[in-house]
Design an enzyme around this catalytic site. Structure first.
Site, short mmCIF file in Angstrom:
data_model
loop_
_atom_site.label_atom_id
_atom_site.label_comp_id
_atom_site.label_asym_id
_atom_site.label_seq_id
_atom_site.Cartn_x
_atom_site.Cartn_y
_atom_site.Cartn_z
N LEU A 109 0.84 -1.20 0.12
CA LEU A 109 -0.01 -0.10 0.02
C LEU A 109 0.83 1.27 0.04
O LEU A 109 2.10 1.17 0.41
CB LEU A 109 -0.85 -0.13 1.26
CG LEU A 109 -1.71 -1.18 1.38
CD1 LEU A 109 -2.50 -1.19 2.80
CD2 LEU A 109 -2.54 -1.58 0.17
N PRO A 110 0.19 2.41 -0.26
CA PRO A 110 1.14 3.70 -0.32
C PRO A 110 1.66 4.02 0.92
O PRO A 110 3.04 4.22 0.85
CB PRO A 110 0.18 4.70 -0.94
CG PRO A 110 -1.06 3.97 -1.50
CD PRO A 110 -1.19 2.64 -0.67
N THR B 291 6.38 0.84 1.91
CA THR B 291 7.40 1.94 2.70
C THR B 291 6.41 2.69 3.67
O THR B 291 5.82 3.52 3.35
CB THR B 291 8.26 2.50 1.69
OG1 THR B 291 9.01 1.73 0.71
CG2 THR B 291 9.20 3.32 2.53
N LYS C 207 14.98 0.92 4.52
CA LYS C 207 14.46 1.48 3.23
C LYS C 207 14.56 3.15 2.97
O LYS C 207 14.93 3.49 2.11
CB LYS C 207 12.99 0.96 2.98
CG LYS C 207 12.13 1.53 1.96
CD LYS C 207 12.65 1.19 0.64
CE LYS C 207 11.85 1.72 -0.34
NZ LYS C 207 12.45 1.50 -1.74
N LYS D 61 7.10 11.32 0.20
CA LYS D 61 6.70 10.65 1.55
C LYS D 61 7.98 10.00 2.20
O LYS D 61 8.35 10.09 3.39
CB LYS D 61 5.58 9.71 1.16
CG LYS D 61 5.34 8.45 2.16
CD LYS D 61 5.17 7.16 1.92
CE LYS D 61 5.80 6.57 0.81
NZ LYS D 61 5.84 5.18 0.69
P1 NAD Z 1 0.62 2.69 -6.33
O1 NAD Z 1 0.05 4.03 -5.72
O2 NAD Z 1 0.91 2.42 -7.61
O3 NAD Z 1 -0.19 1.55 -5.44
C1 NAD Z 1 -0.68 1.42 -4.27
C2 NAD Z 1 -2.24 0.79 -4.43
O4 NAD Z 1 -2.67 0.26 -3.03
C3 NAD Z 1 -3.20 1.36 -5.34
O5 NAD Z 1 -3.52 0.80 -6.32
C4 NAD Z 1 -4.26 1.90 -4.22
O6 NAD Z 1 -5.50 1.73 -4.87
C5 NAD Z 1 -4.07 0.59 -3.26
N1 NAD Z 1 -4.80 0.87 -1.88
C6 NAD Z 1 -4.56 1.89 -1.01
N2 NAD Z 1 -5.30 1.62 0.02
C7 NAD Z 1 -5.88 0.38 -0.20
C8 NAD Z 1 -6.66 -0.48 0.82
N3 NAD Z 1 -6.83 -0.08 2.07
N4 NAD Z 1 -6.79 -1.71 0.25
C9 NAD Z 1 -6.48 -2.15 -0.77
N5 NAD Z 1 -5.97 -1.27 -1.56
C10 NAD Z 1 -5.60 -0.13 -1.43
O7 NAD Z 1 1.95 2.55 -5.49
P2 NAD Z 1 3.04 1.62 -5.75
O8 NAD Z 1 4.33 2.56 -6.70
O9 NAD Z 1 2.95 0.26 -6.27
O10 NAD Z 1 4.10 1.66 -4.27
C11 NAD Z 1 3.44 0.98 -3.21
C12 NAD Z 1 4.51 0.96 -2.21
O11 NAD Z 1 5.95 0.28 -2.35
C13 NAD Z 1 4.59 2.25 -1.50
O12 NAD Z 1 4.96 2.44 -0.12
C14 NAD Z 1 6.05 2.85 -2.06
O13 NAD Z 1 6.54 3.95 -1.35
C15 NAD Z 1 6.65 1.61 -2.34
N6 NAD Z 1 7.60 1.32 -3.46
C16 NAD Z 1 7.42 1.67 -4.70
C17 NAD Z 1 8.19 1.76 -5.48
C18 NAD Z 1 8.02 2.03 -7.15
O14 NAD Z 1 9.02 2.03 -7.85
N7 NAD Z 1 6.87 2.30 -7.63
C19 NAD Z 1 9.56 0.99 -5.29
C20 NAD Z 1 9.79 0.54 -3.93
C21 NAD Z 1 8.95 0.75 -3.09
#
Ligand code: NAD
Length: 298
Positions: A64-65, A98, A173, A248
């Protein structure tokens, strides 16, 4: 093995699909309908809600975000019960989002009280790593829980590190992402300066990649469009790792630095740079779009 996967965004979607491809029975859910549809088309079973997804699951994974989403999901919010109440005793929960280490510790404590094992396992490697199954996992939690998780983490990643107790994965992280944010901003400045002088961004990037300025952005994630075909910069900065997610993480690093009385001048400056970039309307674009701040407008 039956696995519940909650959060099918840029990272969670491909991670869940890799578990499914490895032969696991994945029941997935996301609040976003388009995210569910995309993964459903890829062959994932989509559950009606998070509670339905965890029924019969031996392992629950969330991606999740931010902290508030993870806390609300597992512990509940506004009188709504948390998911921990629907997860069977003995289940392993792996949170790969994260978030603040303190939130991981809070959820882990509640999970433990309910007889549920919990590890924080944030990742690095970007969407490319999520698709290829080559992520790096930074795990916080006890060694026995990590060993239960390892066969699944190996389906999604190439490197698995045990950073320490619950929350230690998150600390590792945010140190990594503070460095990444600084390196991307610095790489952007260097390329923009060279291009302003008439240099070809491909040639300059290759020179720096093989010189003492070499770093991950120059290797795999160049901020200048057209240098790396698969990088977000070459796709209009769509997908990838959002500026607001980087903001964030830099905020988490600064909160931690304040609590630790640590000196992180470049991390603080990087947070301000990405905040200004977000305020200028680029929060939803990949974080490498930060190069726009320093590019000469034609
Ligand atoms: P994103 O915004 O693409 O996806 C997050 C998803 O979570 C969304 O689809 C949202 O609808 C869903 N969501 C939120 N609350 C929810 C709930 N209660 N129930 C079900 N679904 C829910 O984000 P992302 O890029 O996939 O990143 C996710 C995490 O990973 C973050 O913490 C980010 O910092 C971390 N991260 C991202 C990357 C990257 O390159 N994108 C790399 C490493 C770490």
């Amino acid at each position: 093995m039956q696995i519940a996967f909650i959060g099918l965004g840029n990272m969670g979607g491909p991670m869940a699909l890799n578990l499914q491809k490895a032969g696991h029975d994945v029941r997935a859910f996301d609040l976003s309908k388009p995210a569910c549809e995309k993964c459903g088309e890829g062959g994932l079973k989509i559950a009606a809600d998070a509670t339905a997804a965890v029924q019969g699951a031996e392992v629950v994974i969330s991606m999740l975000p931010a902290s508030q989403h993870v806390e609300a999901l597992y512990l509940g919010r506004d009188g709504q019960p948390g998911l921990l109440g629907s997860i069977a005793k003995g289940t392993l929960v792996i949170d790969s989002s994260t978030i603040a280490a303190a939130t991981s510790q809070k959820v882990a404590k509640a999970a433990e009280a309910a007889g549920i094992a919990f590890i924080d396992a944030p990742v690095s490697g970007g969407t490319g790593g999520a698709i290829a199954g080559t992520l790096t996992f930074m795990v916080g939690g006890d060694a026995a829980a990590l060993e239960r998780a390892r066969p699944l983490l190996e389906k999604m990643g190439a490197n698995i590190f045990h950073a320490g107790a619950v929350g230690a994965g998150q600390t590792a992280k945010i140190c990594n992402n503070m460095l990444l944010g600084i390196l991307m901003a610095g790489t952007s400045e260097a390329i923009a300066l060279g291009v302003a002088n008439g240099l070809d961004p491909r040639v300059l990037s290759e020179i720096m990649r093989r010189s003492s300025g070499g770093n991950w952005a120059l290797e795999k994630y160049n901020p200048f469009p057209g240098v790396h075909e698969n990088a977000p910069a070459s796709k209009g900065y769509a997908g990838g790792f959002g500026t607001d997610l980087m903001l964030k993480d830099l905020g988490l690093a600064q909160e931690n630095a304040t609590a630790m009385k640590a000196s992180t001048p470049l991390g603080g400056l990087a947070r301000s740079i990405y905040a200004a970039h977000s305020l200028a309307g680029h929060g939803g674009e990949d974080f490498s779009s930060v190069i726009k701040m320093v590019q000469k407008k034609n």
